[in-house]
Design a protein around this motif. Structure first.
Motif, PDB file in Angstrom:
ATOM      1  N   TYR A  95       0.825  -1.195   0.000  1.00  0.00           N
ATOM      2  CA  TYR A  95       0.000   0.000   0.000  1.00  0.00           C
ATOM      3  C   TYR A  95       0.866   1.254   0.000  1.00  0.00           C
ATOM      4  O   TYR A  95       0.749   2.101   0.864  1.00  0.00           O
ATOM      5  CB  TYR A  95      -0.929  -0.008   1.203  1.00  0.00           C
ATOM      6  CG  TYR A  95      -2.011  -1.040   1.084  1.00  0.00           C
ATOM      7  CD1 TYR A  95      -3.175  -0.767   0.392  1.00  0.00           C
ATOM      8  CD2 TYR A  95      -1.855  -2.290   1.643  1.00  0.00           C
ATOM      9  CE1 TYR A  95      -4.168  -1.719   0.276  1.00  0.00           C
ATOM     10  CE2 TYR A  95      -2.845  -3.242   1.534  1.00  0.00           C
ATOM     11  CZ  TYR A  95      -3.999  -2.955   0.848  1.00  0.00           C
ATOM     12  OH  TYR A  95      -4.975  -3.905   0.734  1.00  0.00           O
ATOM     13  N   GLN A 130      -3.785  14.811   0.328  1.00  0.00           N
ATOM     14  CA  GLN A 130      -4.707  14.450  -0.746  1.00  0.00           C
ATOM     15  C   GLN A 130      -5.715  15.580  -0.956  1.00  0.00           C
ATOM     16  O   GLN A 130      -5.846  16.471  -0.118  1.00  0.00           O
ATOM     17  CB  GLN A 130      -5.448  13.153  -0.399  1.00  0.00           C
ATOM     18  CG  GLN A 130      -4.524  11.967  -0.210  1.00  0.00           C
ATOM     19  CD  GLN A 130      -5.248  10.651   0.006  1.00  0.00           C
ATOM     20  OE1 GLN A 130      -4.621   9.604  -0.014  1.00  0.00           O
ATOM     21  NE2 GLN A 130      -6.560  10.691   0.216  1.00  0.00           N
ATOM     22  N   ALA A 143      -6.612  11.420   6.089  1.00  0.00           N
ATOM     23  CA  ALA A 143      -5.877  12.123   5.036  1.00  0.00           C
ATOM     24  C   ALA A 143      -5.723  13.592   5.395  1.00  0.00           C
ATOM     25  O   ALA A 143      -6.606  14.186   6.023  1.00  0.00           O
ATOM     26  CB  ALA A 143      -6.619  11.995   3.710  1.00  0.00           C
ATOM     27  N   THR A 153     -10.709   9.136   7.191  1.00  0.00           N
ATOM     28  CA  THR A 153      -9.528   8.442   6.666  1.00  0.00           C
ATOM     29  C   THR A 153      -8.218   8.877   7.308  1.00  0.00           C
ATOM     30  O   THR A 153      -7.229   8.149   7.238  1.00  0.00           O
ATOM     31  CB  THR A 153      -9.400   8.684   5.156  1.00  0.00           C
ATOM     32  OG1 THR A 153      -9.199  10.095   4.919  1.00  0.00           O
ATOM     33  CG2 THR A 153     -10.640   8.207   4.414  1.00  0.00           C
ATOM     34  N   SER A 212       2.169   5.855   6.271  1.00  0.00           N
ATOM     35  CA  SER A 212       1.213   5.799   7.377  1.00  0.00           C
ATOM     36  C   SER A 212       1.793   5.118   8.608  1.00  0.00           C
ATOM     37  O   SER A 212       2.368   4.033   8.517  1.00  0.00           O
ATOM     38  CB  SER A 212      -0.050   5.045   6.948  1.00  0.00           C
ATOM     39  OG  SER A 212      -0.758   5.775   5.974  1.00  0.00           O
ATOM     40  N   THR A 244       0.076   3.661  11.888  1.00  0.00           N
ATOM     41  CA  THR A 244      -1.302   3.289  12.192  1.00  0.00           C
ATOM     42  C   THR A 244      -1.517   3.030  13.681  1.00  0.00           C
ATOM     43  O   THR A 244      -0.567   2.884  14.457  1.00  0.00           O
ATOM     44  CB  THR A 244      -1.702   2.031  11.411  1.00  0.00           C
ATOM     45  OG1 THR A 244      -0.934   0.922  11.908  1.00  0.00           O
ATOM     46  CG2 THR A 244      -1.461   2.209   9.912  1.00  0.00           C
ATOM     47  N   GLY A 299     -10.326   9.596  -0.283  1.00  0.00           N
ATOM     48  CA  GLY A 299     -10.401   8.265   0.311  1.00  0.00           C
ATOM     49  C   GLY A 299      -9.021   7.664   0.493  1.00  0.00           C
ATOM     50  O   GLY A 299      -8.008   8.344   0.387  1.00  0.00           O
ATOM     51  N   TYR A 300      -8.969   6.367   0.740  1.00  0.00           N
ATOM     52  CA  TYR A 300      -7.691   5.708   0.980  1.00  0.00           C
ATOM     53  C   TYR A 300      -6.881   5.640  -0.310  1.00  0.00           C
ATOM     54  O   TYR A 300      -7.420   5.546  -1.406  1.00  0.00           O
ATOM     55  CB  TYR A 300      -7.904   4.305   1.559  1.00  0.00           C
ATOM     56  CG  TYR A 300      -8.528   4.341   2.923  1.00  0.00           C
ATOM     57  CD1 TYR A 300      -7.799   4.782   4.026  1.00  0.00           C
ATOM     58  CD2 TYR A 300      -9.862   3.973   3.129  1.00  0.00           C
ATOM     59  CE1 TYR A 300      -8.368   4.847   5.285  1.00  0.00           C
ATOM     60  CE2 TYR A 300     -10.441   4.032   4.381  1.00  0.00           C
ATOM     61  CZ  TYR A 300      -9.692   4.473   5.450  1.00  0.00           C
ATOM     62  OH  TYR A 300     -10.269   4.547   6.696  1.00  0.00           O
ATOM     63  N   SER A 301      -5.564   5.690  -0.148  1.00  0.00           N
ATOM     64  CA  SER A 301      -4.677   5.675  -1.310  1.00  0.00           C
ATOM     65  C   SER A 301      -3.563   4.676  -1.072  1.00  0.00           C
ATOM     66  O   SER A 301      -3.571   3.934  -0.086  1.00  0.00           O
ATOM     67  CB  SER A 301      -4.104   7.074  -1.536  1.00  0.00           C
ATOM     68  OG  SER A 301      -3.187   7.398  -0.504  1.00  0.00           O
ATOM     69  N   LEU A 327      -1.838   5.969   2.119  1.00  0.00           N
ATOM     70  CA  LEU A 327      -2.729   6.230   3.254  1.00  0.00           C
ATOM     71  C   LEU A 327      -3.465   4.951   3.619  1.00  0.00           C
ATOM     72  O   LEU A 327      -4.339   4.486   2.886  1.00  0.00           O
ATOM     73  CB  LEU A 327      -3.725   7.331   2.910  1.00  0.00           C
ATOM     74  CG  LEU A 327      -4.697   7.691   4.026  1.00  0.00           C
ATOM     75  CD1 LEU A 327      -3.962   8.309   5.218  1.00  0.00           C
ATOM     76  CD2 LEU A 327      -5.777   8.645   3.516  1.00  0.00           C
ATOM     77  N   LYS A 328      -3.125   4.382   4.768  1.00  0.00           N
ATOM     78  CA  LYS A 328      -3.682   3.105   5.198  1.00  0.00           C
ATOM     79  C   LYS A 328      -4.773   3.318   6.237  1.00  0.00           C
ATOM     80  O   LYS A 328      -4.816   4.354   6.911  1.00  0.00           O
ATOM     81  CB  LYS A 328      -2.563   2.250   5.786  1.00  0.00           C
ATOM     82  CG  LYS A 328      -1.473   1.895   4.800  1.00  0.00           C
ATOM     83  CD  LYS A 328      -0.216   1.393   5.475  1.00  0.00           C
ATOM     84  CE  LYS A 328      -0.472   0.136   6.259  1.00  0.00           C
ATOM     85  NZ  LYS A 328       0.787  -0.388   6.869  1.00  0.00           N
ATOM     86  N   LYS A 329      -5.643   2.346   6.381  1.00  0.00           N
ATOM     87  CA  LYS A 329      -6.676   2.414   7.408  1.00  0.00           C
ATOM     88  C   LYS A 329      -6.026   2.477   8.786  1.00  0.00           C
ATOM     89  O   LYS A 329      -5.058   1.778   9.055  1.00  0.00           O
ATOM     90  CB  LYS A 329      -7.615   1.208   7.309  1.00  0.00           C
ATOM     91  CG  LYS A 329      -8.511   1.249   6.077  1.00  0.00           C
ATOM     92  CD  LYS A 329      -9.507   0.094   6.075  1.00  0.00           C
ATOM     93  CE  LYS A 329     -10.429   0.192   4.874  1.00  0.00           C
ATOM     94  NZ  LYS A 329     -11.419  -0.911   4.847  1.00  0.00           N
TER      95      LYS A 329
END
Length: 333
Positions: free
Chosen positions: A6, A213, A278, A276, A183, A185, A218-220, A223-225
């Protein structure tokens, strides 16, 4: 280990060949960090500033694929040097710059299976860890230090912090880590309790991280959850909007030559998106994605430093001052 697919990187030729079926590429030699030639940056003579920055550059090439960077290649060294010149300028007014060359993975790693990707990335991680150990033993001389990276460089430094930064002496000398363009997390923080995220503009021993962003993307790839971050304009870790009036100025560089192209005061309102994590900005996607060969419109990855250049530069000064003040007040800590 975290899922390694990711992420995306920068400074890649448009039209990368999909050479994943080609013959194996010879492995580059293991760098010897006792040799000055294996460092992209070492202070000349005595380090003249009271603080150091250990900087790790982002991905700078698409290989003949997939492969690791041969750090003896003069063209790849030149690309790494440009990136170091652009991003490390945030730190060099205040800190002595130490930056190793390392056997980073080429961009093709993102199309590989996870286990294969880990195998290709691990030597770069090991190089960064060995370089940092050599720096601490031979160059640091007891000075406080900052860790700083971008993209794959931030990934390597996060790996270093997870595995090695339960070291009490290193923690004592540690000002902050700017792990930008990757990221950190909630899971990372739970697994490695010595990792702490920045909550303000002057806390120390912490990680500064974010991924830029356009709003609502949204996620990229980077960019992780569960990503945790901070707003580099307000220096708040919540979703409140920092108005453009507080923005100290974006500084845009040519990513090939490293030459400064523009300085843009009050660049944008900035906020962390609640869902997210972001870091959202208002920017012209067509203008700023034109030179991003692999990023879709909406992902401002390669501008993570440039969009907030002057805010980051000011923040480095403030965190160093806060660290010095705390050491003067409690020298044994």
């Amino acid at each position: 280990m975290r899922k390694l697919l990711y992420f995306f990187f920068l400074i890649l030729p448009v039209g990368l060949c999909g050479c994943l079926g080609s013959s194996p590429v010879p492995q580059p030699a293991v760098p010897d960090y006792a040799q000055a030639e294996n460092w992209a940056s070492l202070p000349t003579g005595l380090a003249d500033k009271p603080v150091d920055v250990f900087y790790v550059y982002p991905t700078i090439f698409g290989g003949a694929g997939p492969e690791q960077m041969d750090i003896s290649d003069p063209q790849l060294r030149a690309k790494a040097d440009v990136q170091i010149g652009i991003n490390a300028g945030v730190f060099t007014d205040e800190a002595n710059l130490f930056a190793p060359y390392y056997r980073q993975a080429s961009i093709e790693v993102v199309w590989m299976k996870e286990r294969e990707a880990e195998d290709l990335l691990k030597d770069g991680y090991r190089d960064v860890a060995r370089a940092f150990k050599y720096y601490m033993e031979h160059f640091n001389q007891g000075r406080p230090f900052i860790l700083a990276g971008f993209s794959q460089g931030s990934m390597a430094l996060l790996n270093l912090m997870e595995k090695k930064f339960d070291n009490p002496q290193w923690q004592k000398q540690f000002v902050a880590a700017y792990l930008i363009g990757y990221s950190v997390t909630e899971d990372d923080l739970e697994r490695y309790p010595w990792l702490k995220m920045a909550q303000g503009e002057t806390d120390t021993g912490v990680i500064v991280s974010y991924n830029t962003q356009l709003p609502g993307y949204g996620y990229s790839y980077v960019l992780k959850k569960g990503a945790k971050g901070i707003n580099p304009v307000s220096w708040k870790a919540d979703s409140s909007v920092a108005p453009a009036a507080l923005h100290k100025g974006a500084v845009i560089f040519d990513i090939v030559t490293g030459e400064k192209q523009a300085e843009i005061p009050h660049f944008s309102d900035v906020w962390l998106e609640e869902k997210t994590g972001a870091l959202a900005v208002h920017a012209d996607a067509a203008k700023y994605n034109a030179s991003q060969a692999v990023f879709p419109p909406g992902v401002m990855h390669m501008y993570d430093y440039m969009f907030f250049y002057n805010n980051l530069k000011e923040n480095v000064q403030k965190r160093i001052a806060a660290y010095k003040a705390a050491q003067e007040q409690h020298p044994s800590k």
